[in-house]
Design an enzyme around this catalytic site. Structure first.
Site, PDB file in Angstrom:
ATOM      1  N   SER A 180       1.131   1.068  -4.136  1.00 61.14           N
ATOM      2  CA  SER A 180       0.420   1.907  -3.112  1.00 61.14           C
ATOM      3  C   SER A 180       0.665   3.306  -3.303  1.00 61.14           C
ATOM      4  CB  SER A 180       0.344   1.315  -1.784  1.00 61.14           C
ATOM      5  OG  SER A 180      -0.192   2.106  -1.000  1.00 61.14           O
ATOM      6  N   ASP A 188       2.680 -19.623  -2.907  1.00 62.35           N
ATOM      7  CA  ASP A 188       3.272 -19.156  -1.686  1.00 62.35           C
ATOM      8  C   ASP A 188       4.319 -18.076  -2.171  1.00 62.35           C
ATOM      9  OD1 ASP A 188       4.279 -18.217   0.645  1.00 62.35           O
ATOM     10  OD2 ASP A 188       4.081 -19.979   1.754  1.00 62.35           O
ATOM     11  N   LYS A 204       6.508  -0.761  -0.047  1.00 64.74           N
ATOM     12  CA  LYS A 204       5.785  -0.147  -1.148  1.00 64.74           C
ATOM     13  C   LYS A 204       6.804   0.891  -2.005  1.00 64.74           C
ATOM     14  CE  LYS A 204       2.204  -2.809  -1.216  1.00 64.74           C
ATOM     15  NZ  LYS A 204       1.983  -3.465  -2.282  1.00 64.74           N
ATOM     16  N   TYR A 234       5.583  -1.022   6.355  1.00 65.99           N
ATOM     17  CA  TYR A 234       4.746  -1.332   4.994  1.00 65.99           C
ATOM     18  C   TYR A 234       5.156  -0.348   3.966  1.00 65.99           C
ATOM     19  CZ  TYR A 234       0.969  -0.860   2.032  1.00 65.99           C
ATOM     20  OH  TYR A 234       0.070  -0.827   1.002  1.00 65.99           O
TER      21      TYR A 234
END
Length: 289
Positions: A139, A60, A156, A152
């Site tokens: 990404s 985790d 990135k 998000y």
């Protein structure tokens, strides 16, 4: 690939293998002869990867004890983690003001802080043996920003900066750092992004219409929209990760899919104002009207 005659570990530890890119990368590398340690928060979700030749571990990336135990298990078995693929991550969407701070913290814990800590835990062994490889799955969203994706995208963009800094800092120890920049990849990743908007799209707030549109646009992109035709499956990313691990001198960055090359190239060519106008043609601008 197993250890060389100089007893250099090239065992690969991959985070986030329960679905998508992580799962595909684990199975591909195992099939090609790499020693693979596939991990996930819930080890039962990757039990079948043992049949594909992977060792499986719980990890985790939001829990210090879990990360340390995972890395220690590989070090005990192999001497060091030879290559780390920081793949664990997820997307959430919605206007920045509409996302709860706890949700924002969880995203950074997974997408950024976990990546940093896993790198910190594995680098000592890589430095000691004089060889290592860290592959960070970023990404195209680390090079451009779509409305409704601010949180998000922020994670990135952080991955891009961390990769650049570490690449310089550890090269002298024989460790290479690579950032993978996938475009649209057809996995359950899009479902998570759409699902995360539900709270912000409910009720009658200032971003209700906007968030609902972002949800529809995101779903459409993954379900046959124009970008989907320029996207790819997780196998495309897995193939590039293998290339980054195998190369004697890997490139700092690898774009994956035509959608990534097109979108990143387009963003580089236009000004901020022009990008805003392009986005305004695709998304409703929230306003008081």
């Amino acid at each position: 690939m197993t250890r060389t005659t100089r007893d250099t570990s090239k065992a690969v530890l991959i985070t986030g293998c329960s679905t998508g890119i992580g799962r595909e990368t684990a199975t591909r590398l195992a099939r090609k002869g790499w020693t693979v340690y596939a991990t996930a928060r819930r080890p039962e979700s990757i039990a079948d990867l043992a049949e594909a030749g992977c060792a499986t571990l719980a990890c985790d990336v939001t829990d210090e004890a879990s990360m340390a135990a995972c890395v220690n298990a590989v070090v005990e078995a192999e001497g060091a983690v030879g290559a780390l693929v920081n793949n664990a991550g997820y997307s959430q969407s919605g206007a920045v003001e509409s996302i709860a701070m706890d949700s924002i913290r969880r995203q950074f814990e997974t997408n950024v802080f976990g990546l940093i800590r896993m790198s910190q835990l594995t680098l000592p062994g890589m430095r000691e043996q004089g060889w290592g490889r860290i592959v960070n799955v970023g990404s195209m969203g680390g090079k451009l920003t779509f409305p409704g994706g601010g949180i998000y995208h922020a994670t990135k963009y952080a991955v891009e900066a961390i990769s650049d800094a570490m690449r310089f800092e550890v090269e002298g120890f024989g460790v290479g750092v690579v950032c993978i920049e996938p475009g649209l990849i057809r996995t359950s990743f899009g479902d998570a992004a759409v699902g995360s908007i539900a709270e912000g799209a409910a009720g009658d707030g200032p971003y209700t219409e906007f968030n609902a549109h972002v949800a529809r646009a995101t779903a459409g992109a993954y379900e046959g929209g124009p970008l989907a035709k320029l996207g790819g499956g997780p196998d495309a990313v897995a193939a590039v990760i293998e290339r980054a691990l195998s190369a004697r001198r890997p490139r700092p960055r690898y774009k994956v899919t035509a959608s990534a090359r097109l979108a990143i190239g387009q963003r580089r060519l236009v000004s901020d104002r022009m990008w805003d106008r392009i986005m305004a043609s695709q998304f409703p601008r929230p306003s008081a009207d």
